[in-house]
Design an enzyme around this catalytic site. Sequence first.
Site, PDB file in Angstrom:
ATOM      1  N   ARG A  59       6.000  11.344  19.869  1.00 22.07           N
ATOM      2  CA  ARG A  59       4.444  11.232  19.612  1.00 22.07           C
ATOM      3  C   ARG A  59       3.839  12.718  19.913  1.00 22.07           C
ATOM      4  O   ARG A  59       2.695  13.022  19.585  1.00 22.07           O
ATOM      5  CB  ARG A  59       3.771  10.013  20.623  1.00 22.07           C
ATOM      6  CG  ARG A  59       4.169   8.824  20.143  1.00 22.07           C
ATOM      7  CD  ARG A  59       3.021   7.918  20.960  1.00 22.07           C
ATOM      8  NE  ARG A  59       3.639   6.766  20.934  1.00 22.07           N
ATOM      9  CZ  ARG A  59       3.302   5.716  20.181  1.00 22.07           C
ATOM     10  NH1 ARG A  59       2.569   5.918  19.171  1.00 22.07           N
ATOM     11  NH2 ARG A  59       3.791   4.299  20.243  1.00 22.07           N
ATOM     12  N   GLU A  86      -7.745   5.702  12.983  1.00 24.71           N
ATOM     13  CA  GLU A  86      -6.143   5.545  12.906  1.00 24.71           C
ATOM     14  C   GLU A  86      -5.337   6.652  12.705  1.00 24.71           C
ATOM     15  O   GLU A  86      -5.913   7.761  12.043  1.00 24.71           O
ATOM     16  CB  GLU A  86      -6.162   4.474  11.849  1.00 24.71           C
ATOM     17  CG  GLU A  86      -5.863   3.105  12.168  1.00 24.71           C
ATOM     18  CD  GLU A  86      -4.641   2.790  13.052  1.00 24.71           C
ATOM     19  OE1 GLU A  86      -3.992   3.796  13.483  1.00 24.71           O
ATOM     20  OE2 GLU A  86      -4.223   1.536  12.992  1.00 24.71           O
ATOM     21  N   ASP A  87      -4.142   6.371  12.839  1.00 27.12           N
ATOM     22  CA  ASP A  87      -3.258   7.607  12.532  1.00 27.12           C
ATOM     23  C   ASP A  87      -2.510   7.443  11.152  1.00 27.12           C
ATOM     24  O   ASP A  87      -2.351   8.337  10.422  1.00 27.12           O
ATOM     25  CB  ASP A  87      -2.017   7.679  13.610  1.00 27.12           C
ATOM     26  CG  ASP A  87      -1.514   6.469  13.781  1.00 27.12           C
ATOM     27  OD1 ASP A  87      -1.921   5.431  13.563  1.00 27.12           O
ATOM     28  OD2 ASP A  87      -0.466   6.512  14.597  1.00 27.12           O
ATOM     29  N   ASP A 131      -0.605   2.059   6.223  1.00 24.35           N
ATOM     30  CA  ASP A 131       0.828   1.884   5.433  1.00 24.35           C
ATOM     31  C   ASP A 131       0.674   0.706   4.780  1.00 24.35           C
ATOM     32  O   ASP A 131       0.147   0.694   3.391  1.00 24.35           O
ATOM     33  CB  ASP A 131       1.909   1.868   6.688  1.00 24.35           C
ATOM     34  CG  ASP A 131       3.316   1.754   6.204  1.00 24.35           C
ATOM     35  OD1 ASP A 131       3.617   1.024   5.269  1.00 24.35           O
ATOM     36  OD2 ASP A 131       3.996   2.487   6.382  1.00 24.35           O
ATOM     37  N   PHE A 186       8.956   7.584   6.275  1.00 27.60           N
ATOM     38  CA  PHE A 186       8.704   7.324   7.886  1.00 27.60           C
ATOM     39  C   PHE A 186       8.502   8.694   8.502  1.00 27.60           C
ATOM     40  O   PHE A 186       9.321   9.434   8.516  1.00 27.60           O
ATOM     41  CB  PHE A 186       9.715   6.484   8.403  1.00 27.60           C
ATOM     42  CG  PHE A 186       9.191   5.778   9.693  1.00 27.60           C
ATOM     43  CD1 PHE A 186       8.583   4.545   9.894  1.00 27.60           C
ATOM     44  CD2 PHE A 186       9.327   6.449  10.935  1.00 27.60           C
ATOM     45  CE1 PHE A 186       8.073   4.128  10.804  1.00 27.60           C
ATOM     46  CE2 PHE A 186       8.951   6.029  12.089  1.00 27.60           C
ATOM     47  CZ  PHE A 186       8.245   4.743  11.856  1.00 27.60           C
TER      48      PHE A 186
HETATM   49  C1  PRP Z   1       1.120   1.890  13.284  1.00 27.77           C
HETATM   50  C2  PRP Z   1      -0.400   2.603  12.932  1.00 27.77           C
HETATM   51  C3  PRP Z   1      -1.196   1.485  12.512  1.00 27.77           C
HETATM   52  C4  PRP Z   1      -0.171   0.435  11.626  1.00 27.77           C
HETATM   53  C5  PRP Z   1      -0.324   0.780  10.190  1.00 27.77           C
HETATM   54  O1  PRP Z   1       0.948   1.262  14.743  1.00 27.77           O
HETATM   55  O2  PRP Z   1      -0.836   3.112  14.003  1.00 27.77           O
HETATM   56  O3  PRP Z   1      -1.792   0.695  13.655  1.00 27.77           O
HETATM   57  O4  PRP Z   1       1.032   0.898  12.381  1.00 27.77           O
HETATM   58  O5  PRP Z   1       0.665   0.122   9.531  1.00 27.77           O
HETATM   59  P1  PRP Z   1       0.034  -1.145   8.482  1.00 27.77           P
HETATM   60  O6  PRP Z   1      -0.900  -0.444   7.618  1.00 27.77           O
HETATM   61  O7  PRP Z   1       1.361  -1.257   7.719  1.00 27.77           O
HETATM   62  O8  PRP Z   1      -0.279  -2.213   9.189  1.00 27.77           O
HETATM   63  P2  PRP Z   1       2.137   0.666  15.361  1.00 27.77           P
HETATM   64  O9  PRP Z   1       2.291  -0.793  15.169  1.00 27.77           O
HETATM   65  O10 PRP Z   1       3.288   1.689  14.957  1.00 27.77           O
HETATM   66  O11 PRP Z   1       1.691   1.078  16.959  1.00 27.77           O
HETATM   67  P3  PRP Z   1       1.387   2.630  17.824  1.00 27.77           P
HETATM   68  O12 PRP Z   1       0.110   2.887  17.269  1.00 27.77           O
HETATM   69  O13 PRP Z   1       1.277   1.960  18.951  1.00 27.77           O
HETATM   70  O14 PRP Z   1       2.475   3.449  17.634  1.00 27.77           O
HETATM   71  C1  7HP Z   2       3.583   2.609  10.850  1.00 29.86           C
HETATM   72  C2  7HP Z   2       4.245   3.863  11.179  1.00 29.86           C
HETATM   73  N1  7HP Z   2       4.558   4.562  12.310  1.00 29.86           N
HETATM   74  C3  7HP Z   2       5.116   5.524  12.284  1.00 29.86           C
HETATM   75  N2  7HP Z   2       5.799   6.362  11.390  1.00 29.86           N
HETATM   76  C4  7HP Z   2       5.124   5.702   9.974  1.00 29.86           C
HETATM   77  O1  7HP Z   2       5.586   6.336   8.848  1.00 29.86           O
HETATM   78  C5  7HP Z   2       4.470   4.433  10.126  1.00 29.86           C
HETATM   79  N3  7HP Z   2       4.071   3.692   9.191  1.00 29.86           N
HETATM   80  N4  7HP Z   2       3.681   2.477   9.507  1.00 29.86           N
END
Ligand code: PRP
Ligand code: 7HP
Length: 176
Positions: free
Chosen positions: A164, A98-99, A102, A151
């Site tokens: 991105r 995961e990236d 949150d 954010f």
């Molecule tokens: C982001 C990130 C995680 C998720 C984390 O994805 O890549 O999958 O949010 O948030 P959480 O812990 O609050 O659930 P996003 O829905 O932004 O999709 P993306 O990766 O396609 O940008």
């Molecule tokens: C999702 C997400 N996407 C981009 N930047 C952040 O800080 C984020 N938090 N959760």
Amino acid sequence: MNKEKLTLLIGGEEIGRRVAELAERISADYEGKQLLLVCVLKGAVIFASDLMRRLKVPAEIDFIAVSSYGSDTASSGVVRILKDLDKSIKGKDVLIVEDIVDTGLTLNYLRSSLLNRKPRSLKVVTLLDKPVRRKVEFTPDYCGFEIPDHFVVGYGLDYDEKYRQLEGIYVLDPEL
Ligand code: PRP
Ligand code: 7HP
């Protein structure tokens, strides 16, 4: 027109060093095994490809897409699988990539959903963790950086599909 202000939080070189350290640790932990990386689209795609290239154990990759957010920056709390894995993970050593963690809702859901498919093991690596934002308890097995409640965009992370491709991670301040 809406404009956003970006402030550098973690530079590309620092990310590169940390990704290499994570790859060392993961390679040591999975020595003698074959890894299956599950990259969570889209945000983790850059991290997963950099990490994979540095692994010293054999690794395959598959992709899953889940949706938890709209085009704003607030979590809806609803997680849906938009694109499932191509292959079964039964009996495999799976590492979810995961990236960012949150609220924890996405990974909490993904982990239990993938555990139902009976992998041999299941761990999570995230590049970024925002522990103060948690709505459900979730601790990643490997984490690149803990960050404060901002954010962030760049290195795969987006705001409304933008930014991105940036090499570093930036704090985004919306300026209306
Ligand atoms: C982001 C990130 C995680 C998720 C984390 O994805 O890549 O999958 O949010 O948030 P959480 O812990 O609050 O659930 P996003 O829905 O932004 O999709 P993306 O990766 O396609 O940008
Ligand atoms: C999702 C997400 N996407 C981009 N930047 C952040 O800080 C984020 N938090 N959760």
